[in-house]
Scaffold this motif. Structure first.
Motif, PDB file in Angstrom:
ATOM      1  N   PRO B  23       0.729  -0.952  -0.072  1.00 46.49           N
ATOM      2  CA  PRO B  23      -0.191  -0.117   0.400  1.00 46.49           C
ATOM      3  C   PRO B  23       0.976   1.646  -0.302  1.00 46.49           C
ATOM      4  CG  PRO B  23      -1.041  -2.213   1.720  1.00 46.49           C
ATOM      5  CD  PRO B  23       0.495  -2.056   1.459  1.00 46.49           C
ATOM      6  N   GLY B  24       0.668   1.781  -0.651  1.00 43.56           N
ATOM      7  CA  GLY B  24       1.109   3.584  -0.673  1.00 43.56           C
ATOM      8  C   GLY B  24       2.332   3.369  -1.597  1.00 43.56           C
ATOM      9  N   SER B  25       3.070   2.252  -2.184  1.00 40.68           N
ATOM     10  CA  SER B  25       3.484   2.293  -3.357  1.00 40.68           C
ATOM     11  C   SER B  25       3.861   1.544  -4.615  1.00 40.68           C
ATOM     12  CB  SER B  25       4.971   2.324  -2.919  1.00 40.68           C
ATOM     13  OG  SER B  25       5.655   0.687  -2.564  1.00 40.68           O
ATOM     14  N   GLU B  26       4.534   1.102  -5.494  1.00 36.61           N
ATOM     15  CA  GLU B  26       4.455   0.531  -6.887  1.00 36.61           C
ATOM     16  C   GLU B  26       4.410  -0.749  -6.501  1.00 36.61           C
ATOM     17  OE1 GLU B  26       6.288   2.634  -9.788  1.00 36.61           O
ATOM     18  OE2 GLU B  26       4.762   4.018 -10.369  1.00 36.61           O
ATOM     19  N   ASP B  27       5.714  -0.759  -5.233  1.00 34.31           N
ATOM     20  CA  ASP B  27       6.391  -1.527  -5.175  1.00 34.31           C
ATOM     21  C   ASP B  27       5.428  -3.426  -4.939  1.00 34.31           C
ATOM     22  OD1 ASP B  27       8.511  -0.278  -5.634  1.00 34.31           O
ATOM     23  OD2 ASP B  27       9.729  -0.715  -3.665  1.00 34.31           O
ATOM     24  N   ALA B  28       6.131  -4.146  -4.900  1.00 30.84           N
ATOM     25  CA  ALA B  28       5.680  -5.145  -5.050  1.00 30.84           C
ATOM     26  C   ALA B  28       6.434  -6.729  -4.255  1.00 30.84           C
ATOM     27  CB  ALA B  28       4.562  -5.703  -6.419  1.00 30.84           C
ATOM     28  N   VAL B  29       5.861  -7.779  -3.996  1.00 25.99           N
ATOM     29  CA  VAL B  29       6.813  -9.017  -4.199  1.00 25.99           C
ATOM     30  C   VAL B  29       6.290 -10.202  -4.646  1.00 25.99           C
ATOM     31  CG1 VAL B  29       7.497 -10.860  -2.501  1.00 25.99           C
ATOM     32  CG2 VAL B  29       8.216  -8.014  -1.931  1.00 25.99           C
ATOM     33  N   ILE B  30       6.454 -10.903  -5.237  1.00 30.62           N
ATOM     34  CA  ILE B  30       5.694 -12.206  -6.044  1.00 30.62           C
ATOM     35  C   ILE B  30       6.134 -13.402  -5.349  1.00 30.62           C
ATOM     36  CG2 ILE B  30       7.497 -12.997  -7.392  1.00 30.62           C
ATOM     37  CD1 ILE B  30       5.111 -13.300  -9.000  1.00 30.62           C
ATOM     38  N   ILE B  31       5.874 -14.347  -4.543  1.00 27.41           N
ATOM     39  CA  ILE B  31       6.125 -15.294  -3.808  1.00 27.41           C
ATOM     40  C   ILE B  31       5.993 -17.227  -4.755  1.00 27.41           C
ATOM     41  CG2 ILE B  31       6.113 -17.101  -1.990  1.00 27.41           C
ATOM     42  CD1 ILE B  31       5.299 -14.566  -0.282  1.00 27.41           C
ATOM     43  N   ASP B  32       7.270 -17.919  -4.293  1.00 28.56           N
ATOM     44  CA  ASP B  32       6.563 -19.195  -5.368  1.00 28.56           C
ATOM     45  C   ASP B  32       6.084 -19.339  -7.390  1.00 28.56           C
ATOM     46  OD1 ASP B  32       8.087 -20.537  -3.358  1.00 28.56           O
ATOM     47  OD2 ASP B  32       6.326 -21.199  -2.766  1.00 28.56           O
ATOM     48  N   PRO B  33       6.841 -18.346  -8.298  1.00 28.54           N
ATOM     49  CA  PRO B  33       6.392 -17.936  -9.852  1.00 28.54           C
ATOM     50  C   PRO B  33       6.727 -19.394 -10.199  1.00 28.54           C
ATOM     51  CG  PRO B  33       8.014 -16.452  -9.362  1.00 28.54           C
ATOM     52  CD  PRO B  33       7.748 -17.095  -7.542  1.00 28.54           C
ATOM     53  N   VAL B  34       5.830 -19.710 -10.901  1.00 29.64           N
ATOM     54  CA  VAL B  34       6.188 -21.226 -11.814  1.00 29.64           C
ATOM     55  C   VAL B  34       6.558 -20.795 -13.559  1.00 29.64           C
ATOM     56  CG1 VAL B  34       4.899 -23.478 -12.753  1.00 29.64           C
ATOM     57  CG2 VAL B  34       4.367 -22.199 -10.611  1.00 29.64           C
ATOM     58  N   ASP B  35       7.467 -21.908 -13.637  1.00 28.32           N
ATOM     59  CA  ASP B  35       8.235 -21.191 -15.326  1.00 28.32           C
ATOM     60  C   ASP B  35       7.336 -20.992 -16.096  1.00 28.32           C
ATOM     61  OD1 ASP B  35       7.241 -23.575 -15.330  1.00 28.32           O
ATOM     62  OD2 ASP B  35       9.559 -24.381 -15.884  1.00 28.32           O
ATOM     63  N   ARG B  36       6.622 -21.736 -15.971  1.00 33.51           N
ATOM     64  CA  ARG B  36       5.312 -21.723 -17.325  1.00 33.51           C
ATOM     65  C   ARG B  36       4.465 -20.840 -17.502  1.00 33.51           C
ATOM     66  NH1 ARG B  36       4.749 -27.086 -15.686  1.00 33.51           N
ATOM     67  NH2 ARG B  36       2.992 -26.778 -14.027  1.00 33.51           N
ATOM     68  N   GLU B  57      11.180 -17.352  -2.373  1.00 36.55           N
ATOM     69  CA  GLU B  57      11.393 -18.688  -2.378  1.00 36.55           C
ATOM     70  C   GLU B  57      10.546 -18.885  -1.530  1.00 36.55           C
ATOM     71  OE1 GLU B  57      10.776 -20.467  -5.039  1.00 36.55           O
ATOM     72  OE2 GLU B  57      10.644 -19.058  -6.421  1.00 36.55           O
ATOM     73  N   THR B  58       9.750 -20.364  -1.022  1.00 39.25           N
ATOM     74  CA  THR B  58       9.557 -20.836   0.237  1.00 39.25           C
ATOM     75  C   THR B  58      10.002 -22.781   0.748  1.00 39.25           C
ATOM     76  OG1 THR B  58       7.499 -22.009  -0.849  1.00 39.25           O
ATOM     77  CG2 THR B  58       6.752 -20.256   0.090  1.00 39.25           C
ATOM     78  N   HIS B  59      10.532 -22.389  -0.513  1.00 40.79           N
ATOM     79  CA  HIS B  59      11.795 -23.894  -0.872  1.00 40.79           C
ATOM     80  C   HIS B  59      12.411 -24.195  -2.150  1.00 40.79           C
ATOM     81  CE1 HIS B  59       7.560 -25.871  -0.845  1.00 40.79           C
ATOM     82  NE2 HIS B  59       8.032 -26.779  -1.058  1.00 40.79           N
ATOM     83  N   ALA B  60      13.261 -24.724  -2.164  1.00 36.86           N
ATOM     84  CA  ALA B  60      13.561 -25.977  -3.257  1.00 36.86           C
ATOM     85  C   ALA B  60      12.617 -26.674  -3.911  1.00 36.86           C
ATOM     86  CB  ALA B  60      15.139 -26.342  -3.398  1.00 36.86           C
ATOM     87  N   HIS B  61      11.191 -26.507  -4.839  1.00 40.13           N
ATOM     88  CA  HIS B  61       9.959 -27.395  -4.875  1.00 40.13           C
ATOM     89  C   HIS B  61      10.698 -28.463  -5.671  1.00 40.13           C
ATOM     90  CE1 HIS B  61       8.334 -23.256  -4.059  1.00 40.13           C
ATOM     91  NE2 HIS B  61       8.316 -22.993  -5.042  1.00 40.13           N
ATOM     92  N   ALA B  62      10.327 -29.227  -6.099  1.00 41.29           N
ATOM     93  CA  ALA B  62      10.125 -30.624  -6.426  1.00 41.29           C
ATOM     94  C   ALA B  62       8.755 -30.903  -7.273  1.00 41.29           C
ATOM     95  CB  ALA B  62      10.054 -31.944  -5.340  1.00 41.29           C
ATOM     96  N   ASP B  63       8.361 -30.261  -7.854  1.00 39.18           N
ATOM     97  CA  ASP B  63       7.133 -30.217  -8.130  1.00 39.18           C
ATOM     98  C   ASP B  63       6.433 -29.632 -10.022  1.00 39.18           C
ATOM     99  OD1 ASP B  63       6.161 -28.777  -6.551  1.00 39.18           O
ATOM    100  OD2 ASP B  63       4.499 -29.366  -6.515  1.00 39.18           O
ATOM    101  N   HIS B  64       7.892 -28.655  -9.509  1.00 42.44           N
ATOM    102  CA  HIS B  64       7.504 -27.152 -10.607  1.00 42.44           C
ATOM    103  C   HIS B  64       8.650 -26.704 -10.985  1.00 42.44           C
ATOM    104  CE1 HIS B  64       5.637 -25.602  -6.965  1.00 42.44           C
ATOM    105  NE2 HIS B  64       6.313 -24.161  -7.476  1.00 42.44           N
ATOM    106  N   VAL B  65       9.409 -25.970 -11.393  1.00 39.73           N
ATOM    107  CA  VAL B  65      10.414 -25.187 -11.408  1.00 39.73           C
ATOM    108  C   VAL B  65       9.491 -23.638 -11.470  1.00 39.73           C
ATOM    109  CG1 VAL B  65      11.905 -24.889 -13.146  1.00 39.73           C
ATOM    110  CG2 VAL B  65      11.457 -27.102 -13.385  1.00 39.73           C
ATOM    111  N   THR B  66      10.135 -22.996 -11.052  1.00 38.99           N
ATOM    112  CA  THR B  66      10.620 -22.103 -10.715  1.00 38.99           C
ATOM    113  C   THR B  66      11.012 -20.912 -11.256  1.00 38.99           C
ATOM    114  OG1 THR B  66      10.636 -19.298  -8.675  1.00 38.99           O
ATOM    115  CG2 THR B  66      13.030 -21.035  -9.205  1.00 38.99           C
ATOM    116  N   SER B  67      10.145 -19.417 -11.927  1.00 36.70           N
ATOM    117  CA  SER B  67      10.861 -18.599 -12.679  1.00 36.70           C
ATOM    118  C   SER B  67      10.968 -17.620 -11.991  1.00 36.70           C
ATOM    119  CB  SER B  67       8.914 -17.942 -13.031  1.00 36.70           C
ATOM    120  OG  SER B  67       8.443 -17.291 -12.160  1.00 36.70           O
ATOM    121  N   ALA B  68      11.432 -17.736 -11.019  1.00 36.86           N
ATOM    122  CA  ALA B  68      12.319 -16.746  -9.907  1.00 36.86           C
ATOM    123  C   ALA B  68      13.864 -16.016 -11.187  1.00 36.86           C
ATOM    124  CB  ALA B  68      12.825 -16.811  -9.056  1.00 36.86           C
TER     125      ALA B  68
END
Lengths: 233, 233
Positions: B23-36, B57-68
């Motif tokens: 709130p009050g700025s343009e800044d954002a954080v994204i958590i656990d994004p997926v490559d596709r 990232e919350t952890h190194a995922h085993a079921d999908h790949v991050t887009s970080a």
């Protein structure tokens, strides 16, 4: 600061249901709930400690059946629906310009936006607009059945929705591509059906879509006009 | 008033990605994004007028790949990840108790919550907790591979997460039943794996699940430890 709603998804019909929680009270409103998700939605209200004030419909849907009647019976909420949609058992029959109040001073502004159906409405709450099948993310609802009109939809979107502040968050009734939210500013400038397009072009485009008849329409519309309850109930 | 995040869903892996808007700025954080979904997620940031400060990232995922890595390259955001997950290219290596600051005074509190993996972390922002695969709605992540430990997960959930205020909203890393959000209070009293269960019972339960090995694990974990980028990139 404008809060986001809770967004829930029905994978079978790609329908979004929204829970609006009133800051400073337990009161909530649910928009466009789906029959098969009634237990899921009740559990969300319970988990979040919310009390349902209204079940609100954007229109009489052709592709799924509402749980409005069941939710009303289970929670004591009132049902609210556009006057022009033939949803007779809803206690609150909404007209353009009405305000639905809930919680501690929360207000939902009612916009009549004909086009997908003649009675369709959109709802504005704290910098968010719930657009049903009138405006979708980078798209819009079809206009070729059930009192639809491409002419009317063009006026509703370009005249009423695009007049909202650019930062208004757009929460659609459906999405088929995994998208969640957009803004009025983005849709005004980039919506592939409606941005920078003349009325004539839009009407021609919508007339050429040749979409199949919705499978559920003959069952869903009469059911939704009775809040999803069996007729006679 | 505590805002909700924007919740995005990957239907293929049933993964939730979250956008936190300050709130009050343009800044954002994204958590656990997926490559596709990288293009979809970038469009959401664009539509909402947001500038990405961190990919988290919350952890190194085993079921999908991050887009970080891709998001970092496309936006100039920094990557942030738990120190214990072997995600070496992340600029911010997070430890328990750290605070990640963004926007106009926004803070994300870092909780080390081992169990699903030894390095897994949860993040607390304005009355919301992002629980990754540690705590799911009426469930929890598996603990039978990749440094998992049912003992450790029991401590993380009952000791750390259940110590948060009851009204804290729980935003999980996955859901397989169309659910969106829960609360700490509800999970503490009703979670079918963890509420009112002894440690021994929980460890026995988790040991008897006999889940198949995740199909993608041998590809996904090394990829995620490199932010989803090809090795050598």
């Amino acid at each position: 600061m404008n809060p986001n709603p809770i967004q829930l998804f029905d994978a079978e019909s790609s329908t979004f249901t929204y829970i609006l929680a009133a800051p400073g009270s337990e009161d909530a409103v649910i928009i466009d709930p789906v029959d098969r998700n009634v237990e899921r939605d009740l559990r969300h209200l319970e988990r979040l400690g919310l009390k349902l004030a209204y079940v609100l419909e954007t229109h009489a849907h052709a592709d799924h059946v509402t749980s409005a009647g069941m939710l009303r019976a289970r929670t004591g909420a009132q049902a609210a629906a556009p006057r022009g949609c033939g949803i007779a058992p809803a206690e609150r029959q909404l007209d353009d310009g009405d305000v639905l109040a809930f919680g501690a001073g929360e207000t939902i502004a009612v916009l009549h936006t004909p086009g997908h159906t003649a009675g369709s409405m959109c709802y504005v709450w704290r910098g968010n607009v719930f657009t049903g099948d009138t405006l979708l993310i980078d798209g819009c609802g079809r206009t070729d059945f059930q009192s639809g009109s491409a002419d009317a939809l063009y006026d509703s979107v370009t005249g009423k929705l695009f007049a909202l502040p650019d930062a208004t968050r757009v929460w659609p009734g459906h999405d088929y591509k995994g998208q969640s939210v957009s803004t009025i500013g983005w849709e005004k400038h980039h919506n592939s059906r409606l941005a920078n397009r003349s009325r004539d072009d839009f009407v021609k485009l919508m007339g050429a879509l040749n979409l199949p008849k919705p499978k559920l329409i003959d069952v869903a519309v009469p059911a939704n006009q009775n809040l999803g309850l069996p007729h006679g109930a």
